[in-house]
Structures are given as structure tokens and as C-alpha cells.
Motif scaffolding. Structure first.
Motif, short mmCIF file in Angstrom:
data_model
loop_
_atom_site.label_atom_id
_atom_site.label_comp_id
_atom_site.label_asym_id
_atom_site.label_seq_id
_atom_site.Cartn_x
_atom_site.Cartn_y
_atom_site.Cartn_z
N GLU A 69 59.38 2.92 10.87
CA GLU A 69 59.29 3.87 11.98
C GLU A 69 60.65 4.43 12.34
O GLU A 69 61.66 3.76 12.15
N GLY A 70 60.66 5.63 12.89
CA GLY A 70 61.93 6.14 13.41
C GLY A 70 61.97 7.64 13.39
O GLY A 70 61.31 8.28 12.57
N THR A 71 62.73 8.22 14.32
CA THR A 71 62.80 9.68 14.40
C THR A 71 63.47 10.25 13.15
O THR A 71 63.25 11.39 12.79
N GLY A 72 64.28 9.44 12.50
CA GLY A 72 64.99 9.88 11.30
C GLY A 72 64.05 10.26 10.17
O GLY A 72 64.47 10.91 9.21
N MET A 73 62.79 9.89 10.30
CA MET A 73 61.87 10.23 9.22
C MET A 73 61.30 11.63 9.38
O MET A 73 60.83 12.23 8.43
N VAL A 74 61.38 12.14 10.62
CA VAL A 74 60.77 13.45 10.90
C VAL A 74 61.61 14.53 10.22
O VAL A 74 62.83 14.61 10.43
N GLY A 75 60.95 15.35 9.43
CA GLY A 75 61.63 16.49 8.82
C GLY A 75 62.65 16.12 7.76
O GLY A 75 63.47 16.95 7.38
N ASN A 94 57.79 -10.42 2.33
CA ASN A 94 59.18 -10.66 2.70
C ASN A 94 60.14 -9.94 1.77
O ASN A 94 61.12 -9.34 2.22
N ASP A 95 59.84 -9.99 0.46
CA ASP A 95 60.70 -9.30 -0.51
C ASP A 95 60.68 -7.79 -0.26
O ASP A 95 61.71 -7.12 -0.32
N VAL A 96 59.48 -7.27 0.03
CA VAL A 96 59.37 -5.83 0.24
C VAL A 96 60.15 -5.43 1.50
O VAL A 96 60.91 -4.46 1.49
N ALA A 97 59.98 -6.20 2.57
CA ALA A 97 60.68 -5.87 3.82
C ALA A 97 62.19 -5.93 3.61
O ALA A 97 62.93 -5.04 4.06
N LYS A 98 62.65 -6.93 2.87
CA LYS A 98 64.09 -7.05 2.61
C LYS A 98 64.59 -5.86 1.80
O LYS A 98 65.64 -5.29 2.09
N ALA A 99 63.80 -5.47 0.78
CA ALA A 99 64.21 -4.33 -0.06
C ALA A 99 64.32 -3.07 0.78
O ALA A 99 65.26 -2.28 0.63
N ARG A 114 67.68 -0.91 1.53
CA ARG A 114 67.75 0.49 1.13
C ARG A 114 68.04 1.40 2.34
O ARG A 114 68.71 2.41 2.24
N PHE A 115 67.50 1.04 3.50
CA PHE A 115 67.64 1.91 4.67
C PHE A 115 68.66 1.38 5.69
O PHE A 115 68.59 1.71 6.86
N ARG A 116 69.55 0.51 5.23
CA ARG A 116 70.54 -0.12 6.13
C ARG A 116 71.22 0.93 7.02
O ARG A 116 71.25 0.81 8.24
N GLN A 117 71.74 1.98 6.36
CA GLN A 117 72.51 2.98 7.12
C GLN A 117 71.65 3.66 8.17
O GLN A 117 72.06 3.78 9.33
N GLN A 123 62.78 0.59 13.02
CA GLN A 123 62.46 -0.74 12.52
C GLN A 123 61.65 -0.70 11.22
O GLN A 123 61.04 0.29 10.89
N VAL A 124 61.74 -1.82 10.53
CA VAL A 124 60.81 -2.05 9.42
C VAL A 124 59.94 -3.21 9.92
O VAL A 124 60.36 -4.36 9.94
N GLU A 125 58.75 -2.85 10.39
CA GLU A 125 57.90 -3.86 11.05
C GLU A 125 56.94 -4.49 10.04
O GLU A 125 56.35 -3.78 9.21
N VAL A 126 56.79 -5.79 10.14
CA VAL A 126 55.85 -6.49 9.25
C VAL A 126 54.70 -7.03 10.11
O VAL A 126 54.94 -7.70 11.11
#
Ligand code: ADP
Ligand code: ASP
Length: 458
Positions: free
Chosen positions: A327-333, A364-369, A373-376, A385-388
Motif C-alpha cells: 500500500e502507499g500513495t507512491g503507487m498512484v500514477g 515470509n520470503d515473499v514479504a522480505k523480497a 526491493r521497495f526499501r527506498q 507498508q507491505v502487509e501480510v
């Protein structure tokens, strides 16, 4: 040619193996290939003894003796004379080799996938060989085929294997010139690589073996024998009012099995589809039941054309999944974000769905990956967030052109709402053949019953 496949339950005891032999001998097709699974529970026992050896648990030795006893006792009831002696001597020889192999695994505390595949495939070798002796005893000449000599596969990036049909056809011709036969008893599950390293079609892969052989032999029909009357509108263990589906299209059968109807391995459909070979699912314990016919374009067996209810053929569930929510506003557009998410998931997971449910043991592996990848973006707050969400199930409704027909989804959601079921995600539009929702695992059976009764009892 006709191909028959008998699963572990059909091969579960000496009486059942005798029954399989009788069915084959009485089948009136001129030339037949009979594909068999290991006796029921044997593959599980094999995996468990590998696990024991790898964990340095000495009891793998007694587990192996148990397997020897099980097959010996079965053979004693079915065979006699030279047949019995040669089967027991081969069995004993295999068990001795497996003991050495498992000892090596015990010492190393480690096992490779090819070692493991080599060990677990023995169940099919023993059941096929036993059956071929029994059929010969009934007066029918037959040859048994170790399918590692014929079916060649290549590994895929998602930890599966794909048959190499050209090479397998060449191998089949070679095999046939050495063993011309009208009745062939073939091992399910086990196959070979181009480098001659034994491997398998993975768990429950014998259905897939049968359809690969069906395609290689250009069979007129593949019959899968099991312990239920055919494909039901829902898992009969969970929905007692489920009804038998007399016909399904290839696509519908694929969707049902992909979403959890384990009466058929999902990949079974693919090899037979290109040659238009029908698959029939039949009950070995109820020969008079007609079963389910799976083919390219089945007729409308209910005779009620486009009636809303007739568009939905069945329901299936996959339990043990988790949802991932990025989730996040950064995904819009920002074009390409979804693509990036799926490529991060692909590196960490062998399976994912469009609604982003992943098998729970991979979450867990997927969430970590994703987090890495989206650390920045996460640090900068563009992604919140990356919600599980754990403990979910997928419920799928399957049927031809159903998803695009107005009213079907509405009926489905109304049924779920009436049953007080909270939907966590919806996937619609990814295929014409299914509507998929994700819900809490504890609601899985209740939801299955609610939607089934909406479409089948109204
Ligand atoms: P086999 O040992 O013959 O390969 P499986 O045990 O793998 O057979 O698959 C058969 C089982 O699949 C049935 O006993 C049934 O309980 C289960 N099953 C789940 N969903 C369905 C469905 N929609 N229709 C029929 N059987 C189903
Ligand atoms: N014996 C194998 C398994 O149990 C393959 C099969 O039965 O389809 O997975």
C-alpha cells in the motif's frame, strides 16, 4: 490405444490390485496402457523416511523394513511360484540399495532433490511390477514400463518440470521396438532428465503421467480411476449435497483442479488438450456410475442453456494461503509498480495469484523480497507498508463464460454476505472461467456451503 490410470487408493491392498487387474483384463480396448501410482501411503512413507535419515533419526531403518513387509505381504497374497520369487528378490535388492543410500543421507545429514526423487519413485516401480505379474497370471501378456526410460522432462524456472515430447516420442519408439506389446503397465510419477537423472512429476503427478502417455500414444481416451464417482460440484468431503458433473470442458477442469479439487492434478489437462483426447474420471468402487467426461466442448448436460445457475459448474478452495497487501500513495500514477512487485514475488515464490495470495509457507520470503526491493520507497513513505494477512483461504467459483455474465458475481457475493462472511480480496476478470475471493480460513467450509447452496439448490 486407451490409457487407464489407477491412483494410490485403487492400488491400496492385494484385493484392490486384483480388482484393478480384473478391470484391465475385462476392458475391451485392443491396446492399452495402464498407469499406476504407488500403493496408498507409500510415497508419504518414503518422504518421511528420507526426512528421518536427513535428521539423523535411526528409525528410518525400521520404516524401510515396514515398507518391505507391506510389499512382501501384498505380493504373497497375489503371486506364487517363480513370479513371487523374482518379485521378492527384486524388492529385497531395491531395499538393500535404498538402505545404503539412506545411510549416506544419514551420515551427511543432507539430501539433494535428485536423491530424494530417486528414493520416492520406488513405490511406483513396485506397484507396477506387481500388477504386471497379476495381469499375466490372468492370461494376458503384458510388459511393464519404467517410465524413466520414456518420459523426458526439463526443469522450469518455477521448480516444476515440463515434458519434452519430441525426445519422449523418440524414447517411446526405442522402448516399443524392444518391447512390442498390446498391454503396457507403466509407472506413474517417475520420469527422467536429458542427463539421465531420475526425477518425478512432483506430488500427485501420476495423473499427469497418464495424460503425457495419452498424448504420446495418441490415445482415444484417458480414464482416471479413483475413489469417487467423478468430479463433484464441490469437494464431497466438505459439501455433502455436492453433485456429480457429468461433463466439463478442459478449461473448467483445469480451473477446478487448480483451485483445489484434488481429484485431478491441474497439469493433466495440458498434454491431452492438443490432441482432443477426452479424460473420463471413474469410480473403481462403483463401476455402474458413468463418471465425468472432460473434453473440448461438452454439451449442455443440464439442458438449461444460459440459465444463470448452469453457468457455474463448481466451487473449490485452497487453504493455507496468506495475502500480501502493498500500500502507499507512491503507487498512484507510477507506471510499472505492479510489474515490479510481481517480479520481486517471482524471485521468492514459485506461485502467486493475481489477487496476491501466496502459499502460507512462502509468505515470509515473499514479504522480505518485497521489503528489500521497495526499501527506498518504504523509507521515503511513498509506500506505507507491505502487509501480510495470515490464515486465509481462496474460494473459486468455476464455469464457462461465467465471470463476464451479469448477475453471477452478484449472486455469489449475496450468498457470502447472507452467511456473514467477510471477504478480504476479490479477483475478477483474470479469466472468463472463474471468480475468486479470499476469505478467513475459518470461514472456508461455511463459505463453500453457502455459495454451493445458492447455485445448486435455488
Ligand atoms: P487418487 O488416490 O485416486 O489419485 P486423490 O485422493 O488424489 O485420488 O483424489 C480423490 C479425492 O479428491 C476424492 O476422494 C475427493 O475427496 C477429493 N476431491 C476434492 N475435490 C473434489 C471434487 N470437486 N470432486 C471430486 N473429488 C474431489
Ligand atoms: N505416488 C505419488 C504421490 O503420492 C504420485 C501419485 O500418486 O500421483 O504423490
Amino acid at each position: 490405444w486407451s490409457v487407464h490410470k489407477f491412483g494410490g487408493t485403487c492400488m491400496g491392498s492385494s484385493e484392490r490390485i486384483q480388482n484393478v487387474a480384473n478391470i484391465i483384463v475385462n476392458d475391451d480396448s485392443e491396446r492399452k496402457v495402464v498407469v499406476v501410482s504407488a500403493m496408498s501411503k507409500v510415497t508419504d512413507m518414503m518422504y518421511s523416511l528420507i526426512h528421518k535419515a536427513q535428521s539423523r533419526d535411526e528409525s528410518y531403518v525400521s520404516a524401510l523394513d515396514e515398507l518391505l513387509e507391506k510389499h512382501k505381504l501384498t505380493a504373497l497374497k497375489l503371486l506364487d511360484g517363480d513370479d513371487l520369487a523374482s518379485f521378492i528378490s527384486k524388492l529385497q535388492h531395491d531395499i538393500n540399495s535404498l538402505k545404503d543410500l539412506l545411510r549416506a543421507i544419514f551420515i551427511a545429514g543432507h539430501v539433494t532433490e535428485s536423491f530424494s526423487d530417486f528414493v520416492v519413485g520406488h513405490g511406483e516401480l513396485w506397484s507396477a511390477e506387481m500388477l504386471s505379474y497379476v495381469i499375466r497370471k490372468l492370461g494376458v501378456e503384458c510388459n511393464w514400463m519404467d517410465t524413466r526410460d520414456v518420459i523426458i522432462v526439463n526443469p522450469t524456472s518455477s521448480n516444476q518440470v515440463d515434458p519434452d515430447f519430441l525426445e519422449s516420442e523418440r524414447k517411446l519408439e526405442e522402448w516399443f521396438s524392444r518391447n512390442p506389446s498390446k498391454t503396457i503397465i507403466a509407472t506413474g510419477f517417475i520420469v527422467n532428465t536429458p542427463q539421465n537423472i531420475p526425477t518425478t512429476l512432483k506430488r500427485d503427478g501420476s495423473d499427469f503421467s497418464a495424460s503425457i502417455l495419452g498424448a504420446l500414444f495418441r490415445a482415444r481416451k484417458v480414464t482416471i480411476w479413483t475413489d469417487v464417482d467423478g468430479v463433484y460440484s464441490a469437494d464431497p468431503r466438505k459439501v455433502s449435497e455436492a453433485v456429480i458433473l457429468s461433463t466439463l470442458s478442459y478449461q473448467e477442469a483445469w480451473e477446478m483442479s487448480y483451485f483445489g479439487a484434488n481429484v485431478l492434478h491441474p497439469r493433466t489437462i495440458i498434454p491431452v488438450m492438443q490432441y482432443n483426447i477426452p479424460i473420463v474420471i471413474k469410480n473403481i468402487f462403483n463401476l455402474s456410475a458413468t463418471g465425468t467426461m472432460i473434453c473440448r466442448s461438452p454439451g449442455d448436460e443440464n439442458g438449461d442453456g444460459q440459465r444463470l445457475e448452469s453457468l457455474v459448474k463448481g466451487f473449490a478452495t485452497i487453504d493455507n494461503v496468506a495475502l500480501i497487501n502493498v500500500e502507499g500513495t507512491g503507487m498512484v500514477g507510477v507506471p510499472g509498480t505492479a510489474n515490479e512487485i510481481f517480479s520481486a514475488v517471482k524471485d521468492a515464490s514459485s506461485e502467486h495469484s493475481v489477487c496476491f495470495a501466496v502459499p502460507e509457507d512462502e509468505v515470509n520470503d515473499v514479504a522480505k523480497a518485497l521489503q528489500s526491493r521497495f526499501r527506498q520507497a518504504l523509507d521515503a513513505g511513498r509506500l506505507s507498508q507491505v502487509e501480510v494477512i495470515q490464515n486465509c483461504s481462496i474460494l473459486a467459483a468455476v464455469g464457462q463464460k461465467m465471470a463476464s455474465t451479469p448477475g453471477v458475481s452478484a449472486s455469489l457475493f449475496t450468498a457470502l454476505a447472507k452467511a456473514n462472511i467477510n471477504i478480504r480480496a476479490i479477483a475478477q476478470g483474470c479469466s472468463e472461467y472463474n471468480i475468486t475471493v479470499v476469505l478467513r480460513r475459518e470461514d472456508s467450509i461455511k463459505a463453500l456451503r453457502a455459495v454451493h447452496s445458492r447455485f445448486y439448490l435455488s
